[in-house]
Write an enzyme that holds these catalytic residues in place. Structure first.
Site, PDB file in Angstrom:
ATOM      1  N   CYS A  43      19.753  12.511 -18.643  1.00  0.00           N
ATOM      2  CA  CYS A  43      18.572  11.668 -19.569  1.00  0.00           C
ATOM      3  C   CYS A  43      18.528  10.145 -18.910  1.00  0.00           C
ATOM      4  O   CYS A  43      18.963  10.034 -18.096  1.00  0.00           O
ATOM      5  CB  CYS A  43      18.891  11.693 -20.993  1.00  0.00           C
ATOM      6  SG  CYS A  43      20.212  10.863 -21.616  1.00  0.00           S
ATOM      7  N   CYS A  50      22.514   8.733 -25.465  1.00  0.00           N
ATOM      8  CA  CYS A  50      21.974   9.607 -26.581  1.00  0.00           C
ATOM      9  C   CYS A  50      21.718  10.973 -26.408  1.00  0.00           C
ATOM     10  O   CYS A  50      22.824  11.855 -26.708  1.00  0.00           O
ATOM     11  CB  CYS A  50      20.701   9.090 -27.070  1.00  0.00           C
ATOM     12  SG  CYS A  50      20.599   7.458 -27.654  1.00  0.00           S
ATOM     13  N   SER A  81      21.704  13.163 -23.154  1.00  0.00           N
ATOM     14  CA  SER A  81      22.489  13.953 -22.380  1.00  0.00           C
ATOM     15  C   SER A  81      23.922  14.010 -22.798  1.00  0.00           C
ATOM     16  O   SER A  81      24.530  15.136 -22.588  1.00  0.00           O
ATOM     17  CB  SER A  81      22.450  13.599 -20.933  1.00  0.00           C
ATOM     18  OG  SER A  81      22.670  12.367 -20.612  1.00  0.00           O
ATOM     19  N   ASP A  93      13.355  11.351 -27.771  1.00  0.00           N
ATOM     20  CA  ASP A  93      14.614  10.317 -27.555  1.00  0.00           C
ATOM     21  C   ASP A  93      14.757   9.625 -28.751  1.00  0.00           C
ATOM     22  O   ASP A  93      13.930   8.718 -29.217  1.00  0.00           O
ATOM     23  CB  ASP A  93      14.043   9.436 -26.410  1.00  0.00           C
ATOM     24  CG  ASP A  93      15.263   8.540 -25.861  1.00  0.00           C
ATOM     25  OD1 ASP A  93      16.295   8.661 -26.714  1.00  0.00           O
ATOM     26  OD2 ASP A  93      15.147   7.966 -24.665  1.00  0.00           O
TER      27      ASP A  93
HETATM   28  P1  4NP Z   1      18.865   8.530 -23.704  1.00  0.00           P
HETATM   29  O1  4NP Z   1      18.372   7.175 -24.534  1.00  0.00           O
HETATM   30  O2  4NP Z   1      18.107   8.523 -22.466  1.00  0.00           O
HETATM   31  O3  4NP Z   1      18.892   9.849 -24.482  1.00  0.00           O
HETATM   32  O4  4NP Z   1      20.254   8.171 -23.525  1.00  0.00           O
HETATM   33  C1  4NP Z   1      18.078   5.902 -24.196  1.00  0.00           C
HETATM   34  C2  4NP Z   1      19.216   5.000 -24.113  1.00  0.00           C
HETATM   35  C3  4NP Z   1      19.243   3.719 -23.808  1.00  0.00           C
HETATM   36  C4  4NP Z   1      17.905   3.284 -23.578  1.00  0.00           C
HETATM   37  C5  4NP Z   1      16.655   4.205 -23.700  1.00  0.00           C
HETATM   38  C6  4NP Z   1      16.896   5.402 -24.049  1.00  0.00           C
HETATM   39  N1  4NP Z   1      17.602   2.088 -23.215  1.00  0.00           N
HETATM   40  O5  4NP Z   1      16.501   1.395 -23.028  1.00  0.00           O
HETATM   41  O6  4NP Z   1      18.844   1.433 -23.230  1.00  0.00           O
END
Ligand code: 4NP
Length: 154
Positions: free
Chosen positions: A8, A13, A15, A123
Protein backbone atom coordinates in the site's frame (compact mmCIF):
# COMPACT_ATOMS: atom_id res chain seq x y z
CA UNK A 1 7.92 -21.60 -0.94
CA UNK A 2 5.20 -19.37 -2.39
CA UNK A 3 5.98 -15.74 -1.51
CA UNK A 4 3.16 -13.22 -1.12
CA UNK A 5 3.70 -9.46 -0.75
CA UNK A 6 0.98 -6.95 0.14
CA UNK A 7 1.63 -3.34 -0.85
CA UNK A 8 0.00 0.00 0.00
CA UNK A 9 1.06 3.64 0.12
CA UNK A 10 2.39 3.90 3.69
CA UNK A 11 2.70 0.26 4.90
CA UNK A 12 1.14 1.26 8.21
CA UNK A 13 -2.64 0.76 7.63
CA UNK A 14 -3.85 -1.58 4.88
CA UNK A 15 -0.90 -3.76 3.81
CA UNK A 16 0.25 -4.69 7.35
CA UNK A 17 -3.41 -5.50 8.11
CA UNK A 18 -3.47 -7.78 5.04
CA UNK A 19 -0.09 -9.32 5.98
CA UNK A 20 -1.27 -10.20 9.50
CA UNK A 21 -4.69 -11.41 8.35
CA UNK A 22 -3.31 -13.55 5.52
CA UNK A 23 -0.57 -15.04 7.73
CA UNK A 24 -3.25 -15.95 10.27
CA UNK A 25 -5.34 -17.59 7.53
CA UNK A 26 -2.32 -19.50 6.19
CA UNK A 27 -1.52 -20.73 9.71
CA UNK A 28 -5.11 -21.81 10.40
CA UNK A 29 -5.11 -23.76 7.13
CA UNK A 30 -1.74 -25.34 8.03
CA UNK A 31 -0.01 -23.94 4.96
CA UNK A 32 2.77 -22.01 6.74
CA UNK A 33 5.43 -24.36 5.34
CA UNK A 34 4.27 -23.55 1.81
CA UNK A 35 3.32 -19.85 1.92
CA UNK A 36 5.32 -16.90 3.30
CA UNK A 37 3.88 -13.40 3.72
CA UNK A 38 5.34 -9.87 3.81
CA UNK A 39 4.21 -6.27 3.15
CA UNK A 40 5.77 -3.04 1.88
CA UNK A 41 5.05 0.59 1.00
CA UNK A 42 5.39 2.39 -2.29
CA UNK A 43 6.46 5.50 -0.31
CA UNK A 44 9.41 5.95 2.05
CA UNK A 45 7.34 7.83 4.64
CA UNK A 46 7.05 5.19 7.37
CA UNK A 47 10.16 3.04 7.04
CA UNK A 48 10.81 1.31 10.38
CA UNK A 49 7.43 2.34 11.83
CA UNK A 50 4.92 0.07 13.56
CA UNK A 51 1.37 -0.13 12.12
CA UNK A 52 -1.18 2.63 12.75
CA UNK A 53 -3.03 2.29 16.07
CA UNK A 54 -6.29 1.69 14.16
CA UNK A 55 -4.76 -1.33 12.40
CA UNK A 56 -3.30 -2.65 15.68
CA UNK A 57 -6.70 -2.26 17.39
CA UNK A 58 -8.70 -4.10 14.72
CA UNK A 59 -6.17 -6.95 14.58
CA UNK A 60 -6.41 -7.25 18.36
CA UNK A 61 -10.22 -7.28 18.14
CA UNK A 62 -10.01 -10.39 15.92
CA UNK A 63 -7.22 -11.98 17.95
CA UNK A 64 -4.72 -11.73 15.11
CA UNK A 65 -1.05 -11.27 15.95
CA UNK A 66 0.63 -8.06 14.82
CA UNK A 67 4.09 -9.36 15.70
CA UNK A 68 6.90 -8.37 13.34
CA UNK A 69 4.97 -5.73 11.39
CA UNK A 70 7.45 -2.96 10.54
CA UNK A 71 7.24 -0.46 7.70
CA UNK A 72 9.54 -0.94 4.73
CA UNK A 73 9.65 0.32 1.15
CA UNK A 74 9.12 -1.82 -1.95
CA UNK A 75 12.30 -2.40 -3.99
CA UNK A 76 12.90 -3.43 -7.58
CA UNK A 77 14.32 -6.78 -6.30
CA UNK A 78 10.98 -7.63 -4.66
CA UNK A 79 9.64 -8.37 -8.13
CA UNK A 80 11.90 -11.44 -8.47
CA UNK A 81 11.47 -12.59 -4.88
CA UNK A 82 7.65 -12.57 -4.72
CA UNK A 83 5.14 -14.68 -6.64
CA UNK A 84 2.10 -12.53 -5.82
CA UNK A 85 2.44 -8.75 -5.39
CA UNK A 86 -0.92 -7.50 -4.17
CA UNK A 87 -1.75 -3.78 -4.21
CA UNK A 88 -4.58 -2.35 -2.15
CA UNK A 89 -5.67 0.17 -4.78
CA UNK A 90 -5.11 1.13 -8.38
CA UNK A 91 -2.58 3.80 -7.52
CA UNK A 92 -0.56 1.13 -5.63
CA UNK A 93 -0.54 -1.28 -8.59
CA UNK A 94 0.57 1.54 -10.90
CA UNK A 95 3.37 2.49 -8.49
CA UNK A 96 4.41 -1.16 -8.08
CA UNK A 97 4.66 -1.45 -11.87
CA UNK A 98 6.75 1.71 -12.00
CA UNK A 99 9.12 0.80 -9.11
CA UNK A 100 9.69 -2.75 -10.42
CA UNK A 101 9.77 -1.69 -14.07
CA UNK A 102 7.07 -4.29 -14.83
CA UNK A 103 3.98 -2.75 -16.38
CA UNK A 104 0.96 -5.09 -16.64
CA UNK A 105 2.62 -8.18 -15.15
CA UNK A 106 0.01 -10.80 -14.06
CA UNK A 107 1.64 -11.27 -10.64
CA UNK A 108 0.83 -7.63 -9.81
CA UNK A 109 -2.82 -7.69 -8.72
CA UNK A 110 -5.25 -5.26 -7.07
CA UNK A 111 -6.63 -7.20 -4.06
CA UNK A 112 -10.35 -6.69 -4.63
CA UNK A 113 -10.08 -7.67 -8.31
CA UNK A 114 -9.96 -11.19 -6.84
CA UNK A 115 -13.48 -10.64 -5.43
CA UNK A 116 -16.81 -9.45 -6.84
CA UNK A 117 -16.06 -5.90 -5.66
CA UNK A 118 -13.52 -4.87 -8.32
CA UNK A 119 -12.64 -1.71 -6.42
CA UNK A 120 -9.91 -0.12 -4.32
CA UNK A 121 -9.57 -1.01 -0.64
CA UNK A 122 -10.56 2.27 1.06
CA UNK A 123 -7.64 3.84 2.94
CA UNK A 124 -8.56 4.13 6.63
CA UNK A 125 -5.76 6.66 7.09
CA UNK A 126 -8.21 9.04 5.39
CA UNK A 127 -11.64 7.42 6.04
CA UNK A 128 -10.99 6.53 9.70
CA UNK A 129 -13.08 3.37 9.11
CA UNK A 130 -10.77 0.46 9.95
CA UNK A 131 -13.72 -1.96 10.22
CA UNK A 132 -14.83 -1.40 6.62
CA UNK A 133 -11.22 -1.91 5.48
CA UNK A 134 -10.80 -5.03 7.62
CA UNK A 135 -13.95 -6.64 6.19
CA UNK A 136 -12.84 -6.02 2.60
CA UNK A 137 -9.22 -7.07 3.22
CA UNK A 138 -10.49 -10.24 4.87
CA UNK A 139 -12.67 -11.05 1.85
CA UNK A 140 -9.75 -10.32 -0.49
CA UNK A 141 -7.37 -12.52 1.51
CA UNK A 142 -9.78 -15.47 1.36
CA UNK A 143 -10.08 -15.04 -2.41
CA UNK A 144 -6.28 -14.85 -2.73
CA UNK A 145 -5.83 -18.08 -0.79
CA UNK A 146 -8.38 -19.84 -3.05
CA UNK A 147 -6.44 -18.62 -6.10
CA UNK A 148 -3.09 -19.81 -4.69
CA UNK A 149 -4.53 -23.20 -3.71
CA UNK A 150 -5.91 -23.62 -7.22
CA UNK A 151 -2.74 -22.47 -9.00
CA UNK A 152 -0.42 -24.60 -6.87
CA UNK A 153 -2.65 -27.62 -6.23
CA UNK A 154 -2.68 -27.06 -2.45
P1 4NP B 1 -1.74 2.97 4.01
O1 4NP B 1 -2.32 4.37 4.51
O2 4NP B 1 -1.23 3.20 2.61
O3 4NP B 1 -2.92 2.03 4.04
O4 4NP B 1 -0.65 2.56 4.99
C1 4NP B 1 -1.58 5.55 4.59
C2 4NP B 1 -0.63 5.70 5.59
C3 4NP B 1 0.07 6.88 5.72
C4 4NP B 1 -0.18 7.94 4.82
C5 4NP B 1 -1.13 7.78 3.82
C6 4NP B 1 -1.82 6.58 3.71
N1 4NP B 1 0.52 9.16 4.96
O5 4NP B 1 0.17 10.13 4.26
O6 4NP B 1 1.45 9.24 5.79
Amino acid sequence: MINVLFVCLGNICRSPMAEALFRDLVKKEKLEDQISVDSAATSSWHIGSPPHNGTLAILKKYNISSEGLTGRQLTKDDFEKFDYIIGMDESNTKNIASITGQPKHPKIIRLLDLTDHYKDVPDPYYTGDFQETYDLVSEGCQALLRKIRKEHGL
